[in-house]
Design an enzyme around this catalytic site. Structure first.
Site, PDB file in Angstrom:
ATOM      1  N   THR A  13      40.309  29.077  46.323  1.00 54.33           N
ATOM      2  CA  THR A  13      38.929  29.498  46.019  1.00 54.33           C
ATOM      3  C   THR A  13      38.656  29.452  44.516  1.00 54.33           C
ATOM      4  OG1 THR A  13      39.414  31.093  47.750  1.00 54.33           O
ATOM      5  CG2 THR A  13      37.273  31.283  46.707  1.00 54.33           C
ATOM      6  N   VAL A  14      39.601  29.994  43.730  1.00 52.68           N
ATOM      7  CA  VAL A  14      39.368  30.078  42.279  1.00 52.68           C
ATOM      8  C   VAL A  14      39.457  28.686  41.640  1.00 52.68           C
ATOM      9  CG1 VAL A  14      40.157  31.099  40.104  1.00 52.68           C
ATOM     10  CG2 VAL A  14      40.231  32.448  42.211  1.00 52.68           C
ATOM     11  N   LYS A 106      48.920  37.487  37.911  1.00 52.76           N
ATOM     12  CA  LYS A 106      49.379  38.811  37.427  1.00 52.76           C
ATOM     13  C   LYS A 106      50.861  39.030  37.697  1.00 52.76           C
ATOM     14  CE  LYS A 106      47.906  40.089  41.811  1.00 52.76           C
ATOM     15  NZ  LYS A 106      46.750  40.119  42.614  1.00 52.76           N
ATOM     16  N   GLY A 188      38.367  39.849  54.232  1.00 52.04           N
ATOM     17  CA  GLY A 188      39.118  38.988  53.299  1.00 52.04           C
ATOM     18  C   GLY A 188      39.421  39.630  51.960  1.00 52.04           C
ATOM     19  N   ASP A 202      50.060  45.933  43.674  1.00 52.92           N
ATOM     20  CA  ASP A 202      49.096  45.070  42.984  1.00 52.92           C
ATOM     21  C   ASP A 202      48.569  45.797  41.734  1.00 52.92           C
ATOM     22  OD1 ASP A 202      47.043  42.720  43.120  1.00 52.92           O
ATOM     23  OD2 ASP A 202      45.780  44.496  43.029  1.00 52.92           O
ATOM     24  N   LYS A 206      49.127  44.927  37.467  1.00 56.93           N
ATOM     25  CA  LYS A 206      48.011  44.850  36.520  1.00 56.93           C
ATOM     26  C   LYS A 206      48.165  45.911  35.433  1.00 56.93           C
ATOM     27  CE  LYS A 206      45.007  43.062  40.174  1.00 56.93           C
ATOM     28  NZ  LYS A 206      44.155  43.455  41.301  1.00 56.93           N
ATOM     29  N   GLY A 303      37.403  37.591  43.702  1.00 56.09           N
ATOM     30  CA  GLY A 303      36.326  36.698  44.149  1.00 56.09           C
ATOM     31  C   GLY A 303      36.327  35.431  43.305  1.00 56.09           C
TER      32      GLY A 303
HETATM   33  N1  HSE Z   1      43.854  42.141  46.545  1.00 56.22           N
HETATM   34  C1  HSE Z   1      43.344  42.326  45.220  1.00 56.22           C
HETATM   35  C2  HSE Z   1      42.311  43.429  45.297  1.00 56.22           C
HETATM   36  C3  HSE Z   1      42.732  41.060  44.700  1.00 56.22           C
HETATM   37  O1  HSE Z   1      42.026  43.928  46.386  1.00 56.22           O
HETATM   38  O2  HSE Z   1      41.791  43.844  44.280  1.00 56.22           O
HETATM   39  C4  HSE Z   1      42.851  40.897  43.231  1.00 56.22           C
HETATM   40  O3  HSE Z   1      44.131  41.081  42.758  1.00 56.22           O
END
Ligand code: HSE
Length: 437
Positions: A13-14, A106, A188, A202, A206, A303
């Site tokens: 997508t990106v 990341k 999604g 996640d 970050k 996104g």
């Molecule tokens: N799965 C991650 C989120 C996407 O929900 O923010 C970006 O890292």
């Protein structure tokens, strides 16, 4: 000046959106960066997949590594993801060949950021990773360049849209964690393995990157205490609301006398705070700088369009010749992270106990807390919904909700272990840390 020649590995997508935007906004980009930007080569797992972008005139490289070392490419853009190969080797090879690199990865920066930054410095290239944290929010540039003159004392934020979506819906609609996770997956938002999102990993990756930029320390994921949101119940969110708070999964990195405390956990934030206003998949980061009021950046954390915009901003910087060290200072000037132990974390706590409805329970709980010098700001005990007024339901457990004044994590853990040992509560205590603004 000749246009900057870009090679892109990864056309999800990106990646596809980056190709499309560079094509569509070519004139604007060249006006802004003083130089044209052209995608000259790409590579991805499938050559035949329909991506809705025009790849005519763009060379197809046989592998990420071949693309990374292609002499016709000035800037290698890695959008494949994954903390290891092929992304790692391709980026390292591009840097060693003196090229500049842009990545949204990341996991890779959290794991190998220092090694790659060293390679960039040694060979004179640039390593940009704006899209790796909070997708479309320019937080890397803000910390690295915009706040170069500011001593940061704390940086914290909502860095995972999936968790914020789940907690927002649980709060607004009284739904369970499992119901909201299912919807996040359907829409999604969640990663392929939802545990990566909901267990806090996640966010931790970050946060590790943000902490390094904020405090000038080496990226260190192992320095982070991580707790996810799967144990949060609708009744916790209801209680938080009544007490003037909201629950968010925060990543927090804060300078303390004992070192840098880095933690990811569900957090109660005052309902009036900026961060509490952020609902749904939106991300937000607040920076507390010495002598200035907090700065909060709010925006899309993921996104295609938002993430691609960050990738393109990084490419534009390379086109205009902006050269910054990846972590805002040379690697040899980055300090080892002095990890502040979580046991010494100091703050207020929300504690929910399912207490057995027998004489002396509340007194015993109070005694254990007092023994650890934990002082209570509020205590609420309520009948569970639908209790039998005849008293027949007398033995069902009662939620007791405690809010403590600032205390230490180890004191809370000891007190609750003693409460559990007494067998006066059902299940495990629910503990949510409180973060004041
Ligand atoms: N799965 C991650 C989120 C996407 O929900 O923010 C970006 O890292």
């Amino acid at each position: 000046m000749a246009p900057l020649k870009v090679g892109i590995a990864g056309l999800g997508t990106v990646g596809a959106e980056v190709v499309r935007l560079i094509e569509e906004q070519g004139r604007l980009l060249s006006a802004r960066s003083g130089r044209g930007i052209r995608v000259v080569a790409v590579t991805a797992r499938s050559k035949v997949k329909k991506r809705g972008v025009n790849l005519r005139g763009i060379e197809w490289a046989k592998s990420p590594l071949a693309l990374a070392t292609d002499p016709n490419v000035d800037c290698f853009v890695e959008l494949m993801g994954g903390s290891g190969d092929p992304a790692f080797s391709a980026i390292e090879a591009a840097l060693k060949a003196g090229k500049s690199v842009v990545t949204a990865n990341k996991a890779l920066i959290a794991r190998h950021g220092i090694r790659l930054a060293k390679a960039a410095e040694k060979h004179g290239g640039t390593l940009n990773f704006e899209a790796a944290v909070a997708g479309g929010i320019p937080i890397i540039k803000t910390l690295r360049e915009g706040l170069a003159g500011t001593t940061v004392n704390r940086v914290y934020g909502i860095l995972n849209g999936t968790c914020n979506y789940i907690l927002s819906r649980m709060e607004q609609e009284g739904l369970t964690f499992a119901e909201c996770l299912k919807d996040a997956q359907r829409l999604g938002y969640a990663e392929a393995n939802p545990s990566f999102d909901v267990d806090g990993h996640d966010t931790a990756q970050k946060l590790a990157i943000l902490a390094s930029l904020a405090f000038g320390t080496k990226v260190s994921q192992s320095a982070i205490y991580v707790e996810g949101i799967s144990s949060i119940k609708p009744e916790d969110l209801r209680a938080a609301e009544e007490l003037g708070y909201r629950v968010k999964l925060l990543g927090v990195a804060v300078r303390t006398a004992k070192g840098i405390e880095q933690r990811v956990h569900p957090t109660m934030v005052p309902k009036s705070s900026s961060i509490a206003q952020v609902m749904g998949v939106t991300n937000a980061v607040t920076i507390d700088g010495e002598g200035i009021p907090p700065i909060t950046l709010v925006g899309p954390g993921a996104g295609g369009a938002a993430t691609a915009a960050s990738v393109i901003a990084d490419i534009a910087d390379i086109a205009r010749g902006v050269h910054t060290t990846p972590f805002g200072r040379p690697v040899e000037k980055l300090r080892e992270t002095k990890k502040a132990p979580m046991e010494r974390h100091e703050g207020g706590y929300y504690i929910r106990l399912m207490a057995r409805d027998v004489a002396g329970t509340a007194a015993k709980i109070a005694t254990h807390l007092a023994k650890e010098k934990i002082s209570l700001e509020s205590i609420v005990q309520r009948h569970p919904d639908g209790i039998d007024p005849t008293g027949a339901g007398k033995s069902s457990p009662m939620p007791i909700i405690l809010i403590t004044y600032a205390t230490h994590e180890d004191a809370v853990r000891r007190a609750l272990a003693a409460v559990q040992h007494d067998k006066i509560i059902n299940g495990k205590p629910q503990v949510i840390r409180i973060e004041k603004n």
